[in-house]
Motif scaffolding. Structure first.
Motif, mmCIF file in Angstrom:
data_model
loop_
_atom_site.group_PDB
_atom_site.id
_atom_site.type_symbol
_atom_site.label_atom_id
_atom_site.label_comp_id
_atom_site.label_asym_id
_atom_site.label_seq_id
_atom_site.Cartn_x
_atom_site.Cartn_y
_atom_site.Cartn_z
ATOM 1 N N GLU A 120 0.818 -1.229 0.000
ATOM 2 C CA GLU A 120 0.000 0.000 0.000
ATOM 3 C C GLU A 120 0.847 1.273 0.000
ATOM 4 O OE1 GLU A 120 -2.212 -0.278 3.606
ATOM 5 O OE2 GLU A 120 -3.617 -1.745 2.799
ATOM 6 N N GLY A 121 2.137 1.130 0.281
ATOM 7 C CA GLY A 121 3.000 2.311 0.313
ATOM 8 C C GLY A 121 2.866 3.137 1.588
ATOM 9 N N LEU A 122 2.591 2.493 2.709
ATOM 10 C CA LEU A 122 2.454 3.242 3.963
ATOM 11 C C LEU A 122 3.803 3.787 4.471
ATOM 12 C CD1 LEU A 122 0.593 4.128 6.360
ATOM 13 C CD2 LEU A 122 1.331 2.034 7.527
ATOM 14 N N LEU A 123 4.864 2.998 4.318
ATOM 15 C CA LEU A 123 6.128 3.376 4.971
ATOM 16 C C LEU A 123 6.679 4.718 4.471
ATOM 17 C CD1 LEU A 123 7.703 -0.203 5.279
ATOM 18 C CD2 LEU A 123 6.635 1.163 7.080
ATOM 19 N N PRO A 124 6.682 4.990 3.147
ATOM 20 C CA PRO A 124 7.152 6.308 2.704
ATOM 21 C C PRO A 124 6.293 7.455 3.242
ATOM 22 C CG PRO A 124 6.857 4.826 0.817
ATOM 23 C CD PRO A 124 6.397 4.084 2.024
ATOM 24 N N VAL A 125 5.004 7.187 3.442
ATOM 25 C CA VAL A 125 4.115 8.236 3.985
ATOM 26 C C VAL A 125 4.523 8.553 5.436
ATOM 27 C CG1 VAL A 125 1.718 8.756 4.637
ATOM 28 C CG2 VAL A 125 2.211 7.668 2.440
ATOM 29 N N LEU A 126 4.867 7.524 6.196
ATOM 30 C CA LEU A 126 5.309 7.769 7.574
ATOM 31 C C LEU A 126 6.584 8.619 7.574
ATOM 32 C CD1 LEU A 126 4.731 4.298 9.334
ATOM 33 C CD2 LEU A 126 3.156 6.237 9.082
ATOM 34 N N LEU A 133 5.736 12.265 6.675
ATOM 35 C CA LEU A 133 5.005 12.992 7.727
ATOM 36 C C LEU A 133 5.790 13.063 9.041
ATOM 37 C CD1 LEU A 133 1.408 11.458 7.219
ATOM 38 C CD2 LEU A 133 2.296 13.613 6.283
ATOM 39 N N GLY A 134 6.875 12.291 9.132
ATOM 40 C CA GLY A 134 7.639 12.284 10.390
ATOM 41 C C GLY A 134 6.934 11.523 11.504
ATOM 42 N N VAL A 135 6.144 10.517 11.096
ATOM 43 C CA VAL A 135 5.382 9.700 12.052
ATOM 44 C C VAL A 135 6.135 8.387 12.288
ATOM 45 C CG1 VAL A 135 3.202 8.417 12.320
ATOM 46 C CG2 VAL A 135 3.186 10.729 11.345
ATOM 47 N N GLY A 136 6.189 7.943 13.525
ATOM 48 C CA GLY A 136 6.849 6.675 13.833
ATOM 49 C C GLY A 136 5.992 5.492 13.425
ATOM 50 N N GLY A 137 6.620 4.321 13.340
ATOM 51 C CA GLY A 137 5.879 3.096 13.020
ATOM 52 C C GLY A 137 6.140 2.054 14.096
ATOM 53 N N ILE A 138 5.080 1.455 14.600
ATOM 54 C CA ILE A 138 5.240 0.380 15.591
ATOM 55 C C ILE A 138 4.378 -0.771 15.112
ATOM 56 C CG2 ILE A 138 3.496 1.441 17.127
ATOM 57 C CD1 ILE A 138 5.189 0.230 19.476
ATOM 58 N N VAL A 139 5.002 -1.881 14.748
ATOM 59 C CA VAL A 139 4.259 -2.923 14.035
ATOM 60 C C VAL A 139 3.779 -3.998 14.992
ATOM 61 C CG1 VAL A 139 5.489 -2.414 11.909
ATOM 62 C CG2 VAL A 139 6.333 -4.259 13.386
ATOM 63 N N VAL A 177 11.490 -7.637 10.424
ATOM 64 C CA VAL A 177 10.635 -6.427 10.470
ATOM 65 C C VAL A 177 11.443 -5.200 10.900
ATOM 66 C CG1 VAL A 177 8.378 -7.542 10.829
ATOM 67 C CG2 VAL A 177 9.701 -6.840 12.821
ATOM 68 N N LEU A 178 12.431 -5.425 11.767
ATOM 69 C CA LEU A 178 13.201 -4.274 12.281
ATOM 70 C C LEU A 178 14.182 -3.729 11.253
ATOM 71 C CD1 LEU A 178 13.806 -5.531 15.941
ATOM 72 C CD2 LEU A 178 12.363 -3.595 15.250
ATOM 73 N N ARG A 179 14.314 -4.411 10.098
ATOM 74 C CA ARG A 179 15.240 -3.896 9.073
ATOM 75 C C ARG A 179 14.710 -2.609 8.454
ATOM 76 N NH1 ARG A 179 11.512 -6.220 6.299
ATOM 77 N NH2 ARG A 179 11.263 -6.031 4.048
ATOM 78 N N GLN A 180 13.423 -2.363 8.544
ATOM 79 C CA GLN A 180 12.835 -1.171 7.918
ATOM 80 C C GLN A 180 13.108 0.044 8.798
ATOM 81 O OE1 GLN A 180 11.527 -1.181 5.052
ATOM 82 N NE2 GLN A 180 10.263 -2.993 4.666
ATOM 83 N N PRO A 181 13.707 1.096 8.245
ATOM 84 C CA PRO A 181 14.035 2.255 9.086
ATOM 85 C C PRO A 181 12.810 2.932 9.697
ATOM 86 C CG PRO A 181 14.562 2.668 6.757
ATOM 87 C CD PRO A 181 14.178 1.227 6.860
ATOM 88 N N GLN A 182 11.644 2.770 9.058
ATOM 89 C CA GLN A 182 10.426 3.408 9.591
ATOM 90 C C GLN A 182 9.861 2.632 10.785
ATOM 91 O OE1 GLN A 182 10.764 2.338 6.438
ATOM 92 N NE2 GLN A 182 10.673 4.142 5.112
ATOM 93 N N VAL A 183 10.360 1.433 11.030
ATOM 94 C CA VAL A 183 9.842 0.638 12.151
ATOM 95 C C VAL A 183 10.596 1.026 13.425
ATOM 96 C CG1 VAL A 183 9.533 -1.693 13.089
ATOM 97 C CG2 VAL A 183 9.026 -1.239 10.674
ATOM 98 N N THR A 184 9.951 1.850 14.219
ATOM 99 C CA THR A 184 10.541 2.301 15.479
ATOM 100 C C THR A 184 10.634 1.133 16.444
ATOM 101 O OG1 THR A 184 9.262 4.331 15.122
ATOM 102 C CG2 THR A 184 10.293 4.049 17.284
ATOM 103 N N SER A 185 9.586 0.301 16.466
ATOM 104 C CA SER A 185 9.502 -0.793 17.426
ATOM 105 C C SER A 185 8.601 -1.873 16.854
ATOM 106 C CB SER A 185 8.912 -0.263 18.742
ATOM 107 O OG SER A 185 8.844 -1.287 19.728
ATOM 108 N N ALA A 186 8.798 -3.097 17.313
ATOM 109 C CA ALA A 186 7.872 -4.191 16.987
ATOM 110 C C ALA A 186 7.244 -4.648 18.303
ATOM 111 C CB ALA A 186 8.620 -5.340 16.317
ATOM 112 N N ILE A 187 5.916 -4.788 18.287
ATOM 113 C CA ILE A 187 5.226 -5.210 19.521
ATOM 114 C C ILE A 187 5.035 -6.711 19.478
ATOM 115 C CG2 ILE A 187 3.342 -4.757 21.106
ATOM 116 C CD1 ILE A 187 2.422 -2.514 19.382
#
Ligand code: NDP
Length: 331
Positions: free
Chosen positions: A206-212, A215-221, A286-296
């Motif tokens: 869907e292309g979510l990661l470039p949007v994060l 926008l400067g929004v963190g990602g927690i998967v 999953v943590l290889r993606q720079p937009q992934v701040t944390s994995a739950i």
């Protein structure tokens, strides 16, 4: 026994910045969706939460309806907080959410101001807290204007009941709209919580990661282990008693089929070649993606938690390893 946290708890955890905010989060966070309701012994819950914090997991993720029954995970965690973590509150990032079904009738679901703010008050009551660190809208609501949901999240912040706000399960367009609607209130969108694992890559499609990023929004998967499918739990082809596939409607036993087993076993072999377990490989991936701040992650035992946290000691994946994984990681 009175709990005293391990003095070395900050030595081995990695903390990542959440988007362009001031908040950092541990690379692995603990989720309380399963294993923290009234059907699980409080002592095992307490052991897992203590061990997590002793190893630098500062972030605990909840929602109004985690249990079973709904609300019980927050109530149980509230008890553990009161008994063990009173002096550590400022070292913890605690999140909750509203957006799925919580109570009967039209005001206990989706995204109205009426639902979100009353649910947050109930969550705070169960947790025994004055504020949560992050309050999420749990899923997009196609009926409620996004401006109304944003105004409820902004009110939670201005009332001091949430320090930050986030969204979960939003697509890229709704994420942009929520970011803009919150900006009208001068409230930043801190974080987005999507599902992501080697078995669910919809956010890549869907292309979510470039949007994060933009926008400067963190990602927690969430569900980075695909609820246990990306571990050795089901590799023999049988479903152990007490496992999620045996007990939860969210992981039907029918998922353990031949197609699953051949993919999971192939990934397990790649993990073994790296000196990792399948669960550890899934987390490194999953943590290889720079937009992934944390994995739950979820865990039903301290042993599972320990194994998963040990993933943080692994070397990053090489390009060659990533291409070996690619055919088995479902798009
Ligand atoms: P995972 O994909 O990490 O699955 C956790 C489950 O996998 C455990 O309960 C356990 O299952 C099994 N497991 C974990 N580690 C191991 C191991 N080392 N060896 C063998 N089995 C293992 O995550 P969850 O699906 O639990 O989700 C994590 C969190 O994400 C939730 O608690 C919640 O906070 C959040 N979440 C958010 C959602 C949202 O809509 N925003 C939706 C879903 C989750 P078993 O019980 O069989 O032992």
């Amino acid at each position: 026994m009175i709990y005293r946290a391990d003095d070395s708890r900050y030595e081995s955890m990695q903390y990542n910045r959440t988007g362009r905010s001031g908040l950092t989060l541990p690379a692995l966070s603990l989720g309380l969706w399963h294993n923290f309701g009234d059907t699980k012994p409080l002592q095992s819950q307490r052991d897992i939460v203590r061990r997590a914090f002793d190893r630098g997991v500062t972030h605990f993720d909840l929602a109004n309806n985690y249990g079973p029954p709904y609300g019980s995970a927050e109530a149980n965690f509230g008890r553990i907080l009161a008994d063990d973590f009173g002096t550590y509150r400022d070292e913890l990032v605690i999140s909750s959410k509203a957006g799925y079904d919580m109570w009967p009738g039209p005001y206990g679901d989706f995204g109205s101001r009426k639902y979100l703010l009353s649910s947050l008050d109930q969550s705070l009551g169960r947790l025994g807290l004055d504020y949560v660190d992050i309050f999420y809208h749990h899923r997009p609501d196609p009926e409620t204007p996004i401006e109304e949901t944003a105004s409820a999240l902004a009110s939670a912040v201005s009332q001091g009941k949430a320090l930050y706000v986030g969204v979960s399960n939003y697509g890229p367009d709704d994420t942009r709209r929520m970011h803009a609607a919150l900006a009208e209130h001068r409230v930043p969108l801190l974080i987005h919580q999507p599902r992501y694992s080697m078995f669910d890559r919809h956010i890549e499609n869907e292309g979510l990661l470039p949007v994060l990023d933009e926008l400067g929004v963190g990602g927690i998967v969430f569900s980075p282990l695909a609820q246990g499918l990306l571990t050795d739990r089901y590799l023999t082809g049988t479903v152990p008693d007490g496992s999620r596939a045996a007990t939860s409607r969210f992981l039907p036993e029918s998922r353990i089929d031949e197609g699953y087993l051949s993919r999971a076993r192939a990934l397990d072999a790649i993990a073994k070649d790296r000196g990792q377990t399948l669960a550890q490989l899934a987390l490194t991936w999953v943590l290889r993606q720079p937009q992934v701040t944390s994995a739950i992650i979820g865990a039903s035992s301290v042993e599972q938690l320990d194994q998963n946290l040990d993933a943080l000691q692994a070397e990053p994946l090489t390009v060659a390893e990533l291409s070996l994984i690619e055919p088995h990681a479902v798009h």
